[in-house]
Scaffold this motif. Structure first.
Motif, mmCIF file in Angstrom:
data_model
loop_
_atom_site.group_PDB
_atom_site.id
_atom_site.type_symbol
_atom_site.label_atom_id
_atom_site.label_comp_id
_atom_site.label_asym_id
_atom_site.label_seq_id
_atom_site.Cartn_x
_atom_site.Cartn_y
_atom_site.Cartn_z
ATOM 1 N N SER A 294 7.243 2.857 -7.686
ATOM 2 C CA SER A 294 8.030 2.534 -6.803
ATOM 3 C C SER A 294 8.788 1.087 -7.001
ATOM 4 O O SER A 294 8.078 0.281 -8.025
ATOM 5 N N GLU A 295 9.469 0.346 -6.096
ATOM 6 C CA GLU A 295 9.923 -1.345 -6.139
ATOM 7 C C GLU A 295 10.635 -1.419 -4.895
ATOM 8 O O GLU A 295 10.940 -0.799 -3.980
ATOM 9 N N VAL A 296 10.678 -2.636 -4.711
ATOM 10 C CA VAL A 296 10.465 -2.906 -3.087
ATOM 11 C C VAL A 296 11.219 -4.192 -3.970
ATOM 12 O O VAL A 296 11.083 -5.039 -4.036
ATOM 13 N N VAL A 297 12.413 -4.290 -3.146
ATOM 14 C CA VAL A 297 13.848 -5.235 -3.451
ATOM 15 C C VAL A 297 14.773 -5.607 -2.193
ATOM 16 O O VAL A 297 15.243 -4.826 -1.522
ATOM 17 N N ASP A 298 14.863 -6.701 -2.474
ATOM 18 C CA ASP A 298 16.178 -7.567 -1.663
ATOM 19 C C ASP A 298 15.907 -7.284 0.392
ATOM 20 O O ASP A 298 16.305 -7.094 1.232
ATOM 21 N N LEU A 299 14.019 -8.094 0.822
ATOM 22 C CA LEU A 299 13.711 -7.847 1.366
ATOM 23 C C LEU A 299 12.419 -8.479 1.720
ATOM 24 O O LEU A 299 12.248 -8.893 0.764
ATOM 25 N N THR A 300 12.334 -8.897 3.027
ATOM 26 C CA THR A 300 10.639 -9.658 3.365
ATOM 27 C C THR A 300 10.312 -8.961 4.288
ATOM 28 O O THR A 300 10.455 -8.076 5.800
ATOM 29 N N ILE A 301 8.665 -8.388 4.054
ATOM 30 C CA ILE A 301 7.753 -7.799 4.819
ATOM 31 C C ILE A 301 6.793 -9.313 5.212
ATOM 32 O O ILE A 301 6.432 -10.037 4.178
ATOM 33 N N GLN A 302 7.038 -9.693 6.048
ATOM 34 C CA GLN A 302 5.740 -10.230 7.109
ATOM 35 C C GLN A 302 4.798 -9.711 8.521
ATOM 36 O O GLN A 302 4.853 -8.734 8.908
ATOM 37 N N HIS A 303 4.637 -10.882 8.451
ATOM 38 C CA HIS A 303 2.704 -10.261 9.545
ATOM 39 C C HIS A 303 1.974 -9.028 8.455
ATOM 40 O O HIS A 303 1.248 -7.887 9.314
ATOM 41 N N GLY A 304 1.837 -8.983 7.400
ATOM 42 C CA GLY A 304 0.990 -7.427 6.947
ATOM 43 C C GLY A 304 -0.604 -8.719 6.350
ATOM 44 O O GLY A 304 -0.065 -9.472 5.503
ATOM 45 N N ASP A 305 -1.146 -8.186 6.364
ATOM 46 C CA ASP A 305 -2.551 -8.781 5.860
ATOM 47 C C ASP A 305 -2.465 -8.019 4.758
ATOM 48 O O ASP A 305 -3.188 -6.933 5.379
ATOM 49 N N ALA A 306 -2.903 -8.576 3.367
ATOM 50 C CA ALA A 306 -3.631 -7.618 2.549
ATOM 51 C C ALA A 306 -4.717 -8.807 1.347
ATOM 52 O O ALA A 306 -4.236 -9.408 1.130
ATOM 53 N N PRO A 307 -5.882 -8.445 2.181
ATOM 54 C CA PRO A 307 -6.884 -8.730 1.596
ATOM 55 C C PRO A 307 -7.137 -8.484 0.619
ATOM 56 O O PRO A 307 -6.498 -7.347 -0.232
#
Length: 158
Positions: free
Chosen positions: A143-156
């Motif tokens: 998978s690829e995630v490009v050209d966006l912002t991910i916010q307010h997710g907590d990844a400890p």
């Protein structure tokens, strides 16, 4: 009339005739082996068969959650599945998005309209700001995630 002047007058007519012959209203074919699912609303909600159909047929009503599900369930021969997300803020009201590559050798690309223009928000919008444990879960395959912002997710970090 010079040859250059004649060609300048002829080219627009040829271009118009080509468009008519090709059916200008028909969608442009994507590259061989590529399938594109385009999100058409910033709303979030439970995935329904109607939404999945909207994503597969490029119609209105394709939510981000439904497009991710359609990509995970894809049974076409595509080796690249692109989930295209237009500019906007996509608030996750029902928990994390979960993407599983549909089969070996297939890449799923989640593509926004730019890191300052497309945002996936794990903070659930109107509810108290309690971030999701994860906003986006990528499982199996490429998978690829490009050209966006991910916010307010907590990844400890485990």
């Amino acid at each position: 009339m010079t040859l250059v002047h004649s060609m300048q007058r002829l080219l627009p007519a040829l271009a118009a005739a080509s468009l008519v012959g090709l059916g200008a209203a028909a969608p442009v074919a994507s590259a061989a082996g590529t399938r594109t699912l385009t999100v058409s609303t910033t709303a979030d909600g439970a995935v329904t068969p109607t939404q999945l159909d909207a994503c597969r047929r490029a119609r209105r009503g394709c939510t981000l959650r439904a497009a991710i599900q359609a990509a995970s369930d894809d049974r076409s021969a595509a080796t690249l599945i692109v989930v295209r997300i237009p500019a906007g803020t996509y608030r996750l009201l029902l928990g994390a998005l979960e993407l599983v590559s549909p089969r070996p050798g297939t890449t799923v690309r989640i593509a926004g309209a730019g890191s300052t223009r497309t945002t996936i928000d794990g903070g659930a919008g109107g509810r108290p700001m309690v971030p999701l444990d994860r906003a986006l879960v990528l499982g199996g395959g490429r998978s690829e995630v490009v050209d966006l912002t991910i916010q307010h997710g907590d990844a400890p970090i485990d």
